[in-house]
Structures are given as C-alpha cells and as structure tokens.
Design a protein around this motif. Structure first.
Motif, PDB file in Angstrom:
ATOM      1  N   GLY A  83       0.791  -1.216   0.000  1.00  0.00           N
ATOM      2  CA  GLY A  83       0.000   0.000   0.000  1.00  0.00           C
ATOM      3  C   GLY A  83       0.827   1.272   0.000  1.00  0.00           C
ATOM      4  O   GLY A  83       1.827   1.384  -0.719  1.00  0.00           O
ATOM      5  N   TYR A  84       0.393   2.222   0.845  1.00  0.00           N
ATOM      6  CA  TYR A  84       0.933   3.575   0.798  1.00  0.00           C
ATOM      7  C   TYR A  84       1.312   4.031   2.202  1.00  0.00           C
ATOM      8  O   TYR A  84       0.903   3.444   3.196  1.00  0.00           O
ATOM      9  N   CYS A  85       2.053   5.135   2.267  1.00  0.00           N
ATOM     10  CA  CYS A  85       2.312   5.781   3.564  1.00  0.00           C
ATOM     11  C   CYS A  85       2.403   7.278   3.372  1.00  0.00           C
ATOM     12  O   CYS A  85       2.747   7.769   2.286  1.00  0.00           O
ATOM     13  N   VAL A  86       2.071   8.010   4.419  1.00  0.00           N
ATOM     14  CA  VAL A  86       2.112   9.466   4.336  1.00  0.00           C
ATOM     15  C   VAL A  86       3.547   9.952   4.227  1.00  0.00           C
ATOM     16  O   VAL A  86       3.824  10.999   3.632  1.00  0.00           O
ATOM     17  N   ASP A  87       4.509   9.213   4.804  1.00  0.00           N
ATOM     18  CA  ASP A  87       5.924   9.572   4.688  1.00  0.00           C
ATOM     19  C   ASP A  87       6.319   9.798   3.234  1.00  0.00           C
ATOM     20  O   ASP A  87       6.890  10.835   2.874  1.00  0.00           O
ATOM     21  N   ASP A  88       6.041   8.808   2.377  1.00  0.00           N
ATOM     22  CA  ASP A  88       6.486   8.894   0.993  1.00  0.00           C
ATOM     23  C   ASP A  88       5.682   9.913   0.205  1.00  0.00           C
ATOM     24  O   ASP A  88       6.217  10.579  -0.694  1.00  0.00           O
ATOM     25  N   ASN A  89       4.405  10.056   0.509  1.00  0.00           N
ATOM     26  CA  ASN A  89       3.608  11.050  -0.201  1.00  0.00           C
ATOM     27  C   ASN A  89       3.999  12.466   0.212  1.00  0.00           C
ATOM     28  O   ASN A  89       3.921  13.397  -0.594  1.00  0.00           O
ATOM     29  N   ALA A  90       4.432  12.638   1.453  1.00  0.00           N
ATOM     30  CA  ALA A  90       4.968  13.936   1.869  1.00  0.00           C
ATOM     31  C   ALA A  90       6.263  14.244   1.125  1.00  0.00           C
ATOM     32  O   ALA A  90       6.480  15.360   0.650  1.00  0.00           O
ATOM     33  N   ARG A  91       7.146  13.227   1.017  1.00  0.00           N
ATOM     34  CA  ARG A  91       8.377  13.427   0.243  1.00  0.00           C
ATOM     35  C   ARG A  91       8.045  13.763  -1.213  1.00  0.00           C
ATOM     36  O   ARG A  91       8.720  14.578  -1.851  1.00  0.00           O
ATOM     37  N   ALA A  92       7.017  13.113  -1.748  1.00  0.00           N
ATOM     38  CA  ALA A  92       6.630  13.378  -3.138  1.00  0.00           C
ATOM     39  C   ALA A  92       6.145  14.815  -3.306  1.00  0.00           C
ATOM     40  O   ALA A  92       6.406  15.455  -4.337  1.00  0.00           O
ATOM     41  N   LEU A  93       5.439  15.341  -2.297  1.00  0.00           N
ATOM     42  CA  LEU A  93       5.019  16.736  -2.376  1.00  0.00           C
ATOM     43  C   LEU A  93       6.237  17.660  -2.336  1.00  0.00           C
ATOM     44  O   LEU A  93       6.257  18.708  -2.991  1.00  0.00           O
ATOM     45  N   LEU A  94       7.267  17.278  -1.585  1.00  0.00           N
ATOM     46  CA  LEU A  94       8.518  18.047  -1.592  1.00  0.00           C
ATOM     47  C   LEU A  94       9.140  18.050  -2.989  1.00  0.00           C
ATOM     48  O   LEU A  94       9.668  19.079  -3.438  1.00  0.00           O
ATOM     49  N   VAL A  95       9.101  16.920  -3.673  1.00  0.00           N
ATOM     50  CA  VAL A  95       9.605  16.864  -5.043  1.00  0.00           C
ATOM     51  C   VAL A  95       8.812  17.816  -5.934  1.00  0.00           C
ATOM     52  O   VAL A  95       9.384  18.563  -6.741  1.00  0.00           O
ATOM     53  N   ALA A  96       7.498  17.806  -5.793  1.00  0.00           N
ATOM     54  CA  ALA A  96       6.663  18.689  -6.610  1.00  0.00           C
ATOM     55  C   ALA A  96       7.054  20.146  -6.401  1.00  0.00           C
ATOM     56  O   ALA A  96       7.135  20.927  -7.358  1.00  0.00           O
ATOM     57  N   CYS A  97       7.301  20.531  -5.161  1.00  0.00           N
ATOM     58  CA  CYS A  97       7.714  21.912  -4.876  1.00  0.00           C
ATOM     59  C   CYS A  97       9.094  22.191  -5.461  1.00  0.00           C
ATOM     60  O   CYS A  97       9.340  23.275  -6.000  1.00  0.00           O
ATOM     61  N   ALA A  98      10.008  21.232  -5.368  1.00  0.00           N
ATOM     62  CA  ALA A  98      11.356  21.418  -5.911  1.00  0.00           C
ATOM     63  C   ALA A  98      11.322  21.616  -7.417  1.00  0.00           C
ATOM     64  O   ALA A  98      12.125  22.369  -7.977  1.00  0.00           O
ATOM     65  N   LEU A  99      10.393  20.960  -8.083  1.00  0.00           N
ATOM     66  CA  LEU A  99      10.301  21.074  -9.536  1.00  0.00           C
ATOM     67  C   LEU A  99       9.632  22.366  -9.979  1.00  0.00           C
ATOM     68  O   LEU A  99       9.538  22.633 -11.180  1.00  0.00           O
ATOM     69  N   ASN A 100       9.178  23.180  -9.037  1.00  0.00           N
ATOM     70  CA  ASN A 100       8.647  24.495  -9.395  1.00  0.00           C
ATOM     71  C   ASN A 100       9.754  25.518  -9.626  1.00  0.00           C
ATOM     72  O   ASN A 100       9.493  26.631 -10.066  1.00  0.00           O
ATOM     73  N   LYS A 101      10.979  25.155  -9.315  1.00  0.00           N
ATOM     74  CA  LYS A 101      12.081  26.087  -9.474  1.00  0.00           C
ATOM     75  C   LYS A 101      12.397  26.300 -10.944  1.00  0.00           C
ATOM     76  O   LYS A 101      12.090  25.469 -11.803  1.00  0.00           O
ATOM     77  N   SER A 102      13.035  27.421 -11.211  1.00  0.00           N
ATOM     78  CA  SER A 102      13.395  27.778 -12.583  1.00  0.00           C
ATOM     79  C   SER A 102      14.239  26.686 -13.224  1.00  0.00           C
ATOM     80  O   SER A 102      15.162  26.155 -12.615  1.00  0.00           O
ATOM     81  N   GLY A 103      13.916  26.364 -14.475  1.00  0.00           N
ATOM     82  CA  GLY A 103      14.696  25.398 -15.222  1.00  0.00           C
ATOM     83  C   GLY A 103      14.157  23.991 -15.192  1.00  0.00           C
ATOM     84  O   GLY A 103      14.668  23.117 -15.902  1.00  0.00           O
ATOM     85  N   GLU A 104      13.151  23.727 -14.371  1.00  0.00           N
ATOM     86  CA  GLU A 104      12.573  22.391 -14.291  1.00  0.00           C
ATOM     87  C   GLU A 104      11.146  22.395 -14.834  1.00  0.00           C
ATOM     88  O   GLU A 104      10.466  23.422 -14.811  1.00  0.00           O
ATOM     89  N   GLN A 105      10.732  21.239 -15.306  1.00  0.00           N
ATOM     90  CA  GLN A 105       9.348  21.083 -15.745  1.00  0.00           C
ATOM     91  C   GLN A 105       8.505  20.676 -14.552  1.00  0.00           C
ATOM     92  O   GLN A 105       8.827  19.714 -13.848  1.00  0.00           O
ATOM     93  N   ARG A 106       7.429  21.416 -14.319  1.00  0.00           N
ATOM     94  CA  ARG A 106       6.590  21.121 -13.163  1.00  0.00           C
ATOM     95  C   ARG A 106       5.974  19.732 -13.237  1.00  0.00           C
ATOM     96  O   ARG A 106       5.683  19.225 -14.315  1.00  0.00           O
ATOM     97  N   LEU A 107       5.776  19.171 -12.071  1.00  0.00           N
ATOM     98  CA  LEU A 107       4.993  17.954 -11.984  1.00  0.00           C
ATOM     99  C   LEU A 107       3.556  18.285 -12.387  1.00  0.00           C
ATOM    100  O   LEU A 107       3.080  19.396 -12.146  1.00  0.00           O
ATOM    101  N   SER A 108       2.878  17.353 -12.975  1.00  0.00           N
ATOM    102  CA  SER A 108       1.521  17.640 -13.435  1.00  0.00           C
ATOM    103  C   SER A 108       0.629  18.035 -12.264  1.00  0.00           C
ATOM    104  O   SER A 108       0.783  17.544 -11.141  1.00  0.00           O
ATOM    105  N   GLU A 109      -0.301  18.921 -12.545  1.00  0.00           N
ATOM    106  CA  GLU A 109      -1.209  19.422 -11.503  1.00  0.00           C
ATOM    107  C   GLU A 109      -2.013  18.297 -10.859  1.00  0.00           C
ATOM    108  O   GLU A 109      -2.112  18.234  -9.625  1.00  0.00           O
ATOM    109  N   PRO A 110      -2.579  17.359 -11.630  1.00  0.00           N
ATOM    110  CA  PRO A 110      -3.343  16.288 -10.972  1.00  0.00           C
ATOM    111  C   PRO A 110      -2.491  15.446 -10.023  1.00  0.00           C
ATOM    112  O   PRO A 110      -2.966  15.035  -8.959  1.00  0.00           O
TER     113      PRO A 110
END
Length: 763
Positions: free
Chosen positions: A437-464
C-alpha cells in the motif's frame, strides 16, 4: 550633501519611487510605506524621488534626493549617494511609466551600481510585455534580492512568465489606514451629502477607469434609489491634462447631462489630502471601481475602501478578483452598465446585506493595516540583508561547478509508482508493489519533489499528480487525535489512527514547503492552514528527527508568513530542544545530538543551520555547522568516497558507523544539509561535499555501482555489502529526485551569465 550614517541599532532604508506632493498612486504608496516603516522605530528612512520632465515639487524633508527621470546621470549619482550613505537596503517602487529610457531602463544603471540588496515592489506585472519591457524587467529582477507583489496573481505571473524562483517572491497586500468602522451618516452631513445615498469612485481621472460605464448605470440605479448620487472624487491625471486638457472630464459631464442624471453625478475636481479622502470614503454607501482593464495588479483606492469597511462593486481586474472573492464584495463584468447598475441597486436596497458585507470587509482587512504591512516589509528587508551578507563562491572554488552536469530530470518511474490514491511504498524491481500500500511519509516526500520542480529550469509535476499527494496528506490528518496517520492498505484502509512522530514531522515539513512554494495559490493556502493546525502536536514529541523535520517546514512557512506567533514560538522551542541535546551529549570526539546514529542523520544539522540562518541565532548556526562537519567526516570512506551511515549501525551507542546497508535518503539528507551550510557561510567546500554525496547515486560508492537509471529516474533501494538492492521503491525515487533537483539547481550556477541566479539561490 550631508550623509547620515546609520546607528548600530537601526536599519537604513532608501525608497526609490515617486513621492508626494507629486500626484499619483505610486507617490502616495511610496510616502505611506516610508512613513509606516519609519513609525516602527526600527529603521531610518529616506526617499529618492523620481521627478517627471518639466516638473518641480516642494518635497518634504523625507526626500533626500531627487532624480530627473530622463537624466541618466542622475541615476548614477543616486547610486553613488546610496553607497556612500550607509544604507542597508533599497526598496524600489517599480512602474514602467516613472523611469526614463526605453521601458524605464534608466533605473537599471542605478540598481547595477548598488552595494546593498534591492527589494523591488512591482506595481504592475505584465502578462504580455513588449520585448523592451521584458528585457528591462528581467534585468531588474536579476538585480533584486527579493520581489514584492501585492496579489497572488503577481506571484503566478512571475513564476510562469518571468521564471522567478518562488523563494524570491513575497506577497504583501497594499497597506491601508487603521481607521475606525464608522456610520456613514454623520460624515455625509459634514460633507454636504446628508439624506443622500452615496456611491463613490476616487482616483486620478483617466479613460481606463470606466467612469462612463458607471454614469450609464445611474438611470437604472435611480429607479430603485431616487436619492442616489455618484461622487467622482479626483483630479484628472496630470499626463492627460498635459496632452488633452480637460476633454475627458468634459465628455463625462456631457454624458451625464445627455442621460438626464447630471443632478446625480457630482465631480470633485481635486487632489485631496489623506484626511479628506478618508472622510469621503467613510461617507459612501457603496464604493465602485469600474476599471476597464483586467491587468491591474493593485488598486490603492480599492484597498483603502475595503479597509474602511465599504461595500464594494468592481469589475474583475486581478486585484479586485482576489480581494473581493468569497462574498467580500461584488464583481461585475467589464463595461457592463446594466450588470453594474443592478449590483449597486441591489446593495442600496438591501441594508442587511450591505451591512454584512461592510463588516466582513472590515474584519478581513485588519491584517492589511500599514502597521502590519510595514512589519512584513521589514521582514523581507531582513531576509534580503541576510542573503546579501553571504559571500559568493570565490573564483578559485567555482571550478568545482564545472564538472560533468547531473543527469536530466526523468519522472517516468515516479509516475509509474503512483495510482489515483498516491505514491506506493514499495516495488518489486521496478514494478509497483500493491501489497504494502501507501504511507504518508512517501507522499509527503513526493510533495517536496513537486515543490522542488517548481524552481526555474525544471518542468513542473503535473497538476493532478501534485494534487493527489496533497489529497493523501489531507486524508491522513486525523482531527480526532490531532495526528497524521501513516500507513494505508491498498484498499484505502488506514492501518492506524495515528502514525509515528517522525512521519508527523515529515508531513509538516512538506506542508511548510508547500505553503511557500507550491505552484497553486489555493494549495499554498491549504498547506498553511493544515500546517498550523498540526503544528502544536509536535510539542508533545520526544523524537529529535520529528523536531528537525518540523523545523525544516517552519523555515519556508515563516518566510512566507513572517511574524506568525505560533510558528515562531515553535521554531524557538524545537531549536532550543535540539541545541540542548547537542550540549548534553557532545564530547570532543562525539559531536552529535544523540548517543547513537540512525536514519536521515543530516536533517538534524540541516534544521539547525536553516533555523540559525533565518533567525540570526549564532548558537543554532554554529551547532548545525559543527555537527555536520563531524557527520561528514565519519561518512567519508578511506578512499575518500561518500559512505552513508549504514542501517546496521542503528542502535549502536557511540561507535563508528557500520558501512551497510546504505540507503538513498542518507545521501539526499547530506546533500541538502551541505547546500544549507554553503548558503549560510559561503564556504565552497560544502558544495564539493554535496557533489561527493550525489556521486554516491551515480556509482562513486563502495561497490562502484550506479543506483539510478537515468532514462526513467528510478533509484535502487540501497547498497548491500555485495550488491545493490534491485527493488526501486517510493522512498528511493523521491530521495533521488530531490537530490537531482538540488544538484541541477547548483549546476545552473556555472557560467558567467548566471551570476544573478546564483544570488537568487543563495538568497
């Protein structure tokens, strides 16, 4: 000219912009902001006033210098004055029309010569700039340590069109006077409008204000309220008078006469002082801004009227759309006299609704007073000053950035590891393992990745997908226990009513990051709200890592919401706890917070470094730096390679770490901590350590085995003594992607053209 040097207890702030008595909105704003900052008692202030061609003004003593807008030499002289004058920061009020040169480019000559940080307030952010406007604004942004906008739309445009890093942007609403909530009737009598229902528009008259639309709406309004009067308060814009005289005002008067409403439209052709303006706003029943252009980032008249508790009807230009949302006012289509008339008539004939709207506007606006605005600007100034004090990498050290660039960002495996619930915990080889299944630990880390990809020069993670990670975290929150759940089975059943302390802290970290750097303004507000709701639970925790994760979330949250007393109290509390642990445990050969080493070790010094840097607490910063140096030393193999603390070490007491099993999150934590240290003390050796830790992913490790597949972005789960773990789970892929994003950001600093970007990353 006499130069006044700053004292040791105050900040010297210079404001560059128009100044009263010049008649324009920028002049009013600059003067109001300067006075609000001065009133705090923590800053010495001065205005460098822009003077338009052929004009002269009797400036007050707060104006230390004036610049003739078309004279380039004046801009250079102003830079020399500021550099010699002991100023700590410069606050630039930017509007294209107030500076000389093509698209206002003369001001660049001033900014490029300044020795102190520049905080630029953009009063306009164009969605479709001309080439000249884009070149000028890009250069101004590069030369600015921080950018201030007054609406979330401004942040959005800066991120998407101008590629400004999220961490460089502050959203600070337009300030308002701290005025009492008053009954309009006594003020109406004072101004000669007793027994009338008053509609008001205020501001310099010009065709883009839409006054003619409001005049066209008056017959419809008079059908419902025959006592209504529309007061148009304000002189004609000086530039319009210079070019056309009073033709526009005359056309409005004629329009009212033609419609037979001339007795119900009153023009007050005057530029009023603040006291008179506040009286006029106080007396009106409805304030209207019928502007014709959507691309208006801010309106001082709207902010003032809203702040005085007025029922406001407006067209949906950007500022109004945000300020008046959720029933705080009424929005009507552009140029639609019928809709405008109907909306105003409805308010004027429904006293209960109008009064409720007034009270809601007034209560909502209390955070916008000039006192609050001044505090937020001072916080932005201090953030810029801290960043400016950090030294750039010396030329001898920049060679370390010239190595082979990190791989391209590939998200294929991350996408494969997600379904419509969130990120799976584990994989069998590269195949997602639904069994665990899933855990909040990894989904929290994934949200950190999404924020990191908002920086200049990176392609954003898809909105959905980003929304899916956020949704998982929201669902994990258990309001009954005030804890986040952690583990969820594949059939979406929570396996516990509360997760571990560490998972709670890591989730707060992700929420804090999202509150400042998520691409969605709505999600930033969600993250901030949930962060502050879940924060107090941490007080009862005893886990140092939970404290550290929470501090890492508090760092961006406090930057985005400066002065939040709950957040600031917890930041001090948790940092003091970690500092006390280190002081109790530290010996000459054991510079650590605990008697043993465990997982995610570098996050503890990283939290202390980030907190020390943000709060200017030398003890926190020193503790973080010396513990990280010690950790780096024991994470270096005899061959000089990065060797993370192996999981076999966990539970050992004050013993050298064992080599295996080595896990990706240790390399990721070390990279982040080293870059935090580099930002704090400017020592280029920290970037070398970050690069060495990143090399572990690529094969610079004990087994000379690469853990990543650069084609898919997958990452093996770690190193055993004899082989790599072939499974590629959720924790591993997000760990690698977080590190890759940071190293790609670092790699962009190479080359002469990116010096401003380096300054932005360091800020």
């Amino acid at each position: 000219m006499t130069i006044v040097h700053r004292t040791s207890t105050t900040t010297r702030v210079a404001f560059i912009g128009n100044s009263l008595p010049r008649r324009c909105g920028i002049a009013t704003f600059t003067t109001d902001l300067q006075q609000a900052i001065a009133a705090t008692g923590s800053a010495d202030t001065a205005i460098i006033a822009m003077t338009d061609c052929g004009r002269s003004y009797d400036y007050p003593t707060s104006v230390a210098l004036e610049i003739q807008e078309a004279t380039l030499e004046d801009y250079v002289a102003a830079a020399d004055y500021l550099n010699r004058g002991g100023f700590d920061v410069v606050s630039l009020q930017h509007e294209f029309g107030i500076f000389g040169g093509e698209a206002g480019s003369h001001v660049i000559a001033l900014l490029a010569r300044l020795d102190m940080p520049v905080i630029t307030t953009l009063h306009t952010v164009l969605a479709e700039p001309t080439d000249a406007q884009r070149r000028a604004l890009d250069r101004i942004i590069d030369l600015s340590s921080r950018i201030v906008v007054m609406a979330e739309k401004g942040r959005e445009l800066l991120r998407t069109i101008y590629r400004v890093p999220a961490e460089k942007i502050d959203v600070i609403p337009h300030g308002i006077p701290d005025f009492d909530f008053v009954d309009p009737e006594p003020v109406k009598a004072k101004l000669g409008f007793g027994d009338r229902t008053v509609i008001l528009t205020f501001g310099l008259l010009s065709p883009n204000k839409g006054i003619e639309v409001m005049i066209d709406a008056m017959p419809q309004i008079l059908e419902s309220r025959s006592d209504a009067v529309y007061v148009v308060l304000g002189a004609t814009h000086p530039n319009l008078v210079r070019d056309q005289g009073e033709n526009y005002r005359d056309s409005l008067v004629e329009r009212a006469r033609h419609l037979g409403v001339e007795a119900h439209v009153v023009f007050k052709d005057q530029f009023v002082d603040r006291e008179t303006l506040l009286d006029y706003i106080a007396m009106c029943d409805v304030y209207v801004t019928p502007y014709l252009n959507e691309a208006q980032m801010t309106s001082g008249t709207l902010a003032y009227s809203f702040g005085l508790g007025k029922a406001v009807v407006s067209t949906p230009y950007w500022h109004a759309s945000e300020l008046l949302a959720d029933g705080r006012g009424v929005l009507v289509p552009f140029g639609d006299a019928k809709a405008t008339g109907a909306a105003i008539a409805d308010l004027l004939t429904d006293d209960a609704r109008r009064e409720a709207m007034r009270k809601r506007a007034y209560s909502t606006s209390r955070s916008m007073t000039w006192e609050s605005t001044a505090k937020r600007y001072l916080a932005s100034f201090e953030t810029a000053r801290r960043g400016d004090r950090l030294k750039l990498i010396p030329p001898a050290s920049t060679a370390m950035l010239a190595n082979v660039p990190p791989p391209a960002m590939q998200l294929g495996h991350l996408l494969a590891m997600c379904d419509d619930t969130g990120l799976f915990q584990h994989a069998v080889h590269s195949v997602p393992d639904r069994h665990h299944g899933y855990c909040v630990d990894d989904n929290a880390r994934a949200l950190l990745v999404a924020c990191a990809l908002n920086k200049s020069g990176e392609q954003r993670l898809s909105e959905p997908l980003t929304a899916r990670f956020a949704s998982f975290i929201q669902h994990a929150w258990n309001p009954d226990t005030r804890h986040f759940r952690n583990f969820m089975s594949f059939d979406r059943r929570w396996l516990e009513d509360r997760g571990s302390q560490d998972s709670h802290g890591r989730t707060l970290w992700a929420l804090g990051e999202a509150s400042a750097n998520d691409a969605s303004p709505s999600r930033r507000r969600w993250a901030a709200s949930l962060f502050i709701a879940a924060l107090p639970t941490v007080e009862e925790f005893g886990s140092p890592r939970a404290w550290a994760f929470t501090l890492l979330g508090l760092d961006p949250y406090c930057a985005a919401f400066p002065g939040d007393p709950i957040a600031e109290r917890h930041r001090t509390l948790l940092a003091d706890r970690l500092l006390a642990l280190l002081e109790q445990t530290e010996t000459e050969d054991w510079v650590w917070f605990e008697n043993g080493l465990s997982y995610d070790n570098a996050r503890l010094p990283q939290a202390m470094i980030a907190t020390g840097r943000a709060t200017r607490n030398a003890d926190y910063l020193a503790a973080g730096l010396r513990s990280l140096r010690w950790l780096i030393q024991i994470q270096t193999s005899p061959k000089g390679q990065f060797r993370p603390v192996g999981s076999a070490t966990f539970g050992e007491q004050r013993k050298p770490p064992l080599a295996f099993d080595q896990q990706p999150l240790e390399a990721t934590a070390t990279i982040s901590a080293c870059l935090a240290a580099w930002r704090a003390d400017g020592d280029g050796s920290w970037t070398a350590e970050a690069k060495r830790a990143f090399g572990w992913f690529l094969g610079e490790n004990d087994l000379s085995v690469s853990l990543v597949d650069p084609e898919t972005g997958s990452c093996r789960d770690g190193l055993h003594p004899d082989r790599a773990n072939e499974n590629r789970g959720g924790e591993s892929v997000v760990s690698y992607l977080l590190s890759l994003a940071e190293m790609r950001q670092l790699a962009r600093l190479s080359g002469d053209r990116v010096k401003p970007e380096l300054r932005a990353l360091r800020a």
